[in-house]
Design a protein around this motif. Structure first.
Motif, PDB file in Angstrom:
ATOM      1  N   LEU A  13       2.705  -4.149  -3.934  1.00  0.00           N
ATOM      2  CA  LEU A  13       1.495  -3.621  -3.316  1.00  0.00           C
ATOM      3  C   LEU A  13       1.116  -4.438  -2.081  1.00  0.00           C
ATOM      4  O   LEU A  13       0.733  -3.886  -1.043  1.00  0.00           O
ATOM      5  CB  LEU A  13       0.347  -3.619  -4.328  1.00  0.00           C
ATOM      6  N   GLY A  14       1.231  -5.739  -2.176  1.00  0.00           N
ATOM      7  CA  GLY A  14       0.936  -6.603  -1.028  1.00  0.00           C
ATOM      8  C   GLY A  14       1.877  -6.345   0.131  1.00  0.00           C
ATOM      9  O   GLY A  14       1.449  -6.262   1.289  1.00  0.00           O
ATOM     10  N   ALA A  16       3.509  -3.574   0.701  1.00  0.00           N
ATOM     11  CA  ALA A  16       3.194  -2.238   1.219  1.00  0.00           C
ATOM     12  C   ALA A  16       1.967  -2.268   2.131  1.00  0.00           C
ATOM     13  O   ALA A  16       1.939  -1.603   3.173  1.00  0.00           O
ATOM     14  CB  ALA A  16       2.972  -1.278   0.060  1.00  0.00           C
ATOM     15  N   ILE A  17       0.965  -3.042   1.778  1.00  0.00           N
ATOM     16  CA  ILE A  17      -0.241  -3.144   2.615  1.00  0.00           C
ATOM     17  C   ILE A  17       0.094  -3.797   3.950  1.00  0.00           C
ATOM     18  O   ILE A  17      -0.366  -3.343   5.004  1.00  0.00           O
ATOM     19  CB  ILE A  17      -1.344  -3.929   1.869  1.00  0.00           C
ATOM     20  N   VAL A  18       0.886  -4.845   3.950  1.00  0.00           N
ATOM     21  CA  VAL A  18       1.268  -5.517   5.198  1.00  0.00           C
ATOM     22  C   VAL A  18       2.084  -4.578   6.080  1.00  0.00           C
ATOM     23  O   VAL A  18       1.856  -4.475   7.287  1.00  0.00           O
ATOM     24  CB  VAL A  18       2.047  -6.819   4.896  1.00  0.00           C
ATOM     25  N   TRP A  20       2.075  -1.286   6.054  1.00  0.00           N
ATOM     26  CA  TRP A  20       1.199  -0.206   6.525  1.00  0.00           C
ATOM     27  C   TRP A  20       0.276  -0.684   7.645  1.00  0.00           C
ATOM     28  O   TRP A  20       0.025   0.030   8.601  1.00  0.00           O
ATOM     29  CB  TRP A  20       0.370   0.327   5.356  1.00  0.00           C
ATOM     30  N   ALA A  21      -0.217  -1.908   7.542  1.00  0.00           N
ATOM     31  CA  ALA A  21      -1.160  -2.436   8.531  1.00  0.00           C
ATOM     32  C   ALA A  21      -0.471  -2.775   9.850  1.00  0.00           C
ATOM     33  O   ALA A  21      -1.095  -2.722  10.909  1.00  0.00           O
ATOM     34  CB  ALA A  21      -1.861  -3.670   7.977  1.00  0.00           C
ATOM     35  N   THR A  22       0.802  -3.132   9.806  1.00  0.00           N
ATOM     36  CA  THR A  22       1.476  -3.584  11.020  1.00  0.00           C
ATOM     37  C   THR A  22       2.420  -2.546  11.613  1.00  0.00           C
ATOM     38  O   THR A  22       3.065  -2.823  12.615  1.00  0.00           O
ATOM     39  CB  THR A  22       2.275  -4.866  10.752  1.00  0.00           C
ATOM     40  N   ARG A  23       2.510  -1.374  11.028  1.00  0.00           N
ATOM     41  CA  ARG A  23       3.438  -0.357  11.542  1.00  0.00           C
ATOM     42  C   ARG A  23       2.958   0.176  12.888  1.00  0.00           C
ATOM     43  O   ARG A  23       1.769   0.159  13.195  1.00  0.00           O
ATOM     44  CB  ARG A  23       3.586   0.781  10.546  1.00  0.00           C
TER      45      ARG A  23
END
Length: 59
Positions: A13-14, A16-18, A20-23
């Motif tokens: 999950l961590g 995936a969040i990183v 998603w945030a940096t794409r």
């Protein structure tokens, strides 16, 4: 075993969040901030009332 699965799920999950945030979307610039306009911070300094690259007026 349950603890390991919880830790792995939280790690995934961590990540995936990183991701998603940096794409970046295709065709998008690296920053959404407007480009800096010419601020003339490095232009040569000239005496007051005289343009930097102007020739001296002839009488």
């Amino acid at each position: 075993m349950t603890t390991i699965l919880i830790v792995l799920a939280l790690g995934a999950l961590g990540v995936a969040i990183v991701v998603w945030a940096t794409r970046r979307k295709p065709g998008q610039t690296t920053s959404n901030a407007p480009r800096e306009s010419d601020t003339a911070w490095n232009d040569p300094v000239s005496p007051a009332g005289q343009a930097a690259n102007a020739e001296t007026p002839r009488p």
